[in-house]
Scaffold this motif. Structure first.
Motif, PDB file in Angstrom:
ATOM      1  N   PRO A  18      11.796 -10.997  -9.490  1.00  0.00           N
ATOM      2  CA  PRO A  18      10.538 -11.482 -10.069  1.00  0.00           C
ATOM      3  C   PRO A  18       9.646 -12.156  -9.034  1.00  0.00           C
ATOM      4  CG  PRO A  18      12.367 -11.982 -11.523  1.00  0.00           C
ATOM      5  CD  PRO A  18      12.977 -11.459 -10.252  1.00  0.00           C
ATOM      6  N   CYS A  19       8.365 -11.835  -9.091  1.00  0.00           N
ATOM      7  CA  CYS A  19       7.392 -12.405  -8.158  1.00  0.00           C
ATOM      8  C   CYS A  19       7.154 -13.880  -8.486  1.00  0.00           C
ATOM      9  CB  CYS A  19       6.080 -11.631  -8.249  1.00  0.00           C
ATOM     10  SG  CYS A  19       4.767 -12.313  -7.203  1.00  0.00           S
ATOM     11  N   ALA A  23       2.632 -13.259 -12.545  1.00  0.00           N
ATOM     12  CA  ALA A  23       3.502 -12.999 -13.695  1.00  0.00           C
ATOM     13  C   ALA A  23       3.670 -11.497 -13.920  1.00  0.00           C
ATOM     14  CB  ALA A  23       2.907 -13.650 -14.939  1.00  0.00           C
ATOM     15  N   ASP A  24       4.835 -11.150 -14.441  1.00  0.00           N
ATOM     16  CA  ASP A  24       5.146  -9.766 -14.834  1.00  0.00           C
ATOM     17  C   ASP A  24       5.112  -8.788 -13.668  1.00  0.00           C
ATOM     18  OD1 ASP A  24       5.306 -10.654 -17.516  1.00  0.00           O
ATOM     19  OD2 ASP A  24       3.137 -10.448 -17.735  1.00  0.00           O
ATOM     20  N   ARG A  25       5.382  -9.280 -12.472  1.00  0.00           N
ATOM     21  CA  ARG A  25       5.455  -8.406 -11.314  1.00  0.00           C
ATOM     22  C   ARG A  25       6.767  -8.622 -10.575  1.00  0.00           C
ATOM     23  NH1 ARG A  25       0.179  -6.213  -9.005  1.00  0.00           N
ATOM     24  NH2 ARG A  25      -1.317  -6.569 -10.685  1.00  0.00           N
ATOM     25  N   MET A  26       7.130  -7.617  -9.800  1.00  0.00           N
ATOM     26  CA  MET A  26       8.347  -7.695  -9.000  1.00  0.00           C
ATOM     27  C   MET A  26       7.962  -7.694  -7.525  1.00  0.00           C
ATOM     28  SD  MET A  26      10.669  -7.796 -11.346  1.00  0.00           S
ATOM     29  CE  MET A  26      12.225  -7.470 -10.492  1.00  0.00           C
ATOM     30  N   CYS A  66       1.858  -3.409  -4.848  1.00  0.00           N
ATOM     31  CA  CYS A  66       0.962  -4.570  -4.758  1.00  0.00           C
ATOM     32  C   CYS A  66       0.846  -5.003  -3.303  1.00  0.00           C
ATOM     33  CB  CYS A  66       1.509  -5.707  -5.617  1.00  0.00           C
ATOM     34  SG  CYS A  66       0.508  -7.212  -5.619  1.00  0.00           S
ATOM     35  N   SER A 223      -3.571 -15.774  -7.955  1.00  0.00           N
ATOM     36  CA  SER A 223      -2.553 -16.817  -8.134  1.00  0.00           C
ATOM     37  C   SER A 223      -3.217 -18.181  -8.034  1.00  0.00           C
ATOM     38  CB  SER A 223      -1.461 -16.695  -7.076  1.00  0.00           C
ATOM     39  OG  SER A 223      -0.582 -17.804  -7.120  1.00  0.00           O
ATOM     40  N   ASN A 257      -3.816  -4.127  -7.313  1.00  0.00           N
ATOM     41  CA  ASN A 257      -3.462  -2.803  -7.823  1.00  0.00           C
ATOM     42  C   ASN A 257      -3.969  -1.730  -6.858  1.00  0.00           C
ATOM     43  OD1 ASN A 257      -2.418  -3.435 -10.705  1.00  0.00           O
ATOM     44  ND2 ASN A 257      -4.364  -4.551 -10.591  1.00  0.00           N
TER      45      ASN A 257
END
Length: 278
Positions: A18-19, A23-26, A66, A223, A257
């Motif tokens: 997890p990043c 949020a919701d990123r690896m 990313c 962020s 993205n």
């Protein structure tokens, strides 16, 4: 059988996790060991290419979809404090700065624990104990200093857990600047913007030493916790293999993205090692 270190650094990639910034990123990291007689030269070279140090490892984010983590540094010659930053300097000018070899103390750890519990209670470092903290501070094969900031008016107060210590920064000395590896401060002084003051003071240290840059770590568009780095005049970011002056922060939204991300093998092939070799 006698073993020797490889002649050139070997690069590896971590498994996705997890990043910590978005949020919701690896995230995944490209990394190499920092060791041997050429450790300083390797750290100098890779720091200029967006890498950061953690103990005996150099790493750079290398996520599959990313490019948001952009290494940031302040160009000292282009820096001038804003009006609010001048107020920060004034509020904290009573603090006394000292520099020493990287050696962990109980006072530092007490301050570190209070800082984490107040600001990063769910972060990846939240469970660090004294031995892990000592490793973070002391395990360095390069030129590193601990920069401490103390309030002289409370240094002899036995009720003061931190022995007058109010802020600490683990700082590497590069051939072209200072790299702020990790900093922490008394959480009750957040209203004094002590974190900002430590950065401002590192700009002054770099100026005193004749070093052109202060490396801040990663600035991450999108962020909130990393947004403060964009508020310093003279900030540059490492993007597409080169340093550029930070433009309007909205211009970097595409990094969240990107259309494509270069394969790891291509990224490694473009890394310049000490002496200019690839």
């Amino acid at each position: 059988m006698r073993h020797s270190l490889p002649l050139t650094p070997q690069f590896y990639v971590t498994a996705p996790q997890p990043c910590p910034y978005l949020a919701d990123r690896m995230e995944r990291k490209l990394f190499t060991a920092l060791q041997g007689d050429e450790a300083d030269a390797l750290n100098d070279s890779l720091s200029k290419q967006g890498f950061r140090r953690s103990q005996n490892v150099l790493y750079r984010p290398s996520c599959a979809d990313c490019n948001a983590c952009l290494s940031a540094r302040i160009k000292v010659a282009d820096f001038a404090p804003s009006r609010s930053q001048r107020r920060v300097i004034k509020r904290n000018r009573h603090l006394v700065r000292t520099a020493s070899s990287p050696w962990a103390t109980e006072a530092q750890f007490a301050l570190f624990r209070d800082y984490l519990d107040s600001r990063h209670a769910t972060g990846g470092m939240a469970d660090m104990d004294l031995f892990e903290f000592a490793a973070m501070v002391e395990e360095t094969p390069i030129r590193t200093r601990l920069i401490e900031y103390r309030d002289p008016t409370v240094g002899d107060d036995r009720s003061d857990t931190y022995e007058g210590l109010r802020g600490v920064c683990l700082t590497d000395i590069l051939d072209d600047g200072l790299s702020m590896v990790y900093s922490f401060f008394a959480p009750e002084l957040m209203k004094n913007s002590l974190g900002t003051y430590v950065i401002l003071d590192h700009v002054e240290i770099a100026r005193e030493l004749g070093l052109p840059y202060v490396y801040l770590g990663y600035w991450v568009p999108g962020s909130e916790k990393m947004g403060y780095k964009a508020r310093f005049k003279g900030v540059e970011v490492y993007r597409d293999g080169a340093w550029e002056v930070l433009q309007d922060t909205g211009d970097y939204s595409n990094e969240l993205n990107p259309i494509s991300v270069d394969p790891i093998a291509e990224q490694v092939a473009r890394i310049v090692l000490p002496g200019g070799q690839r």
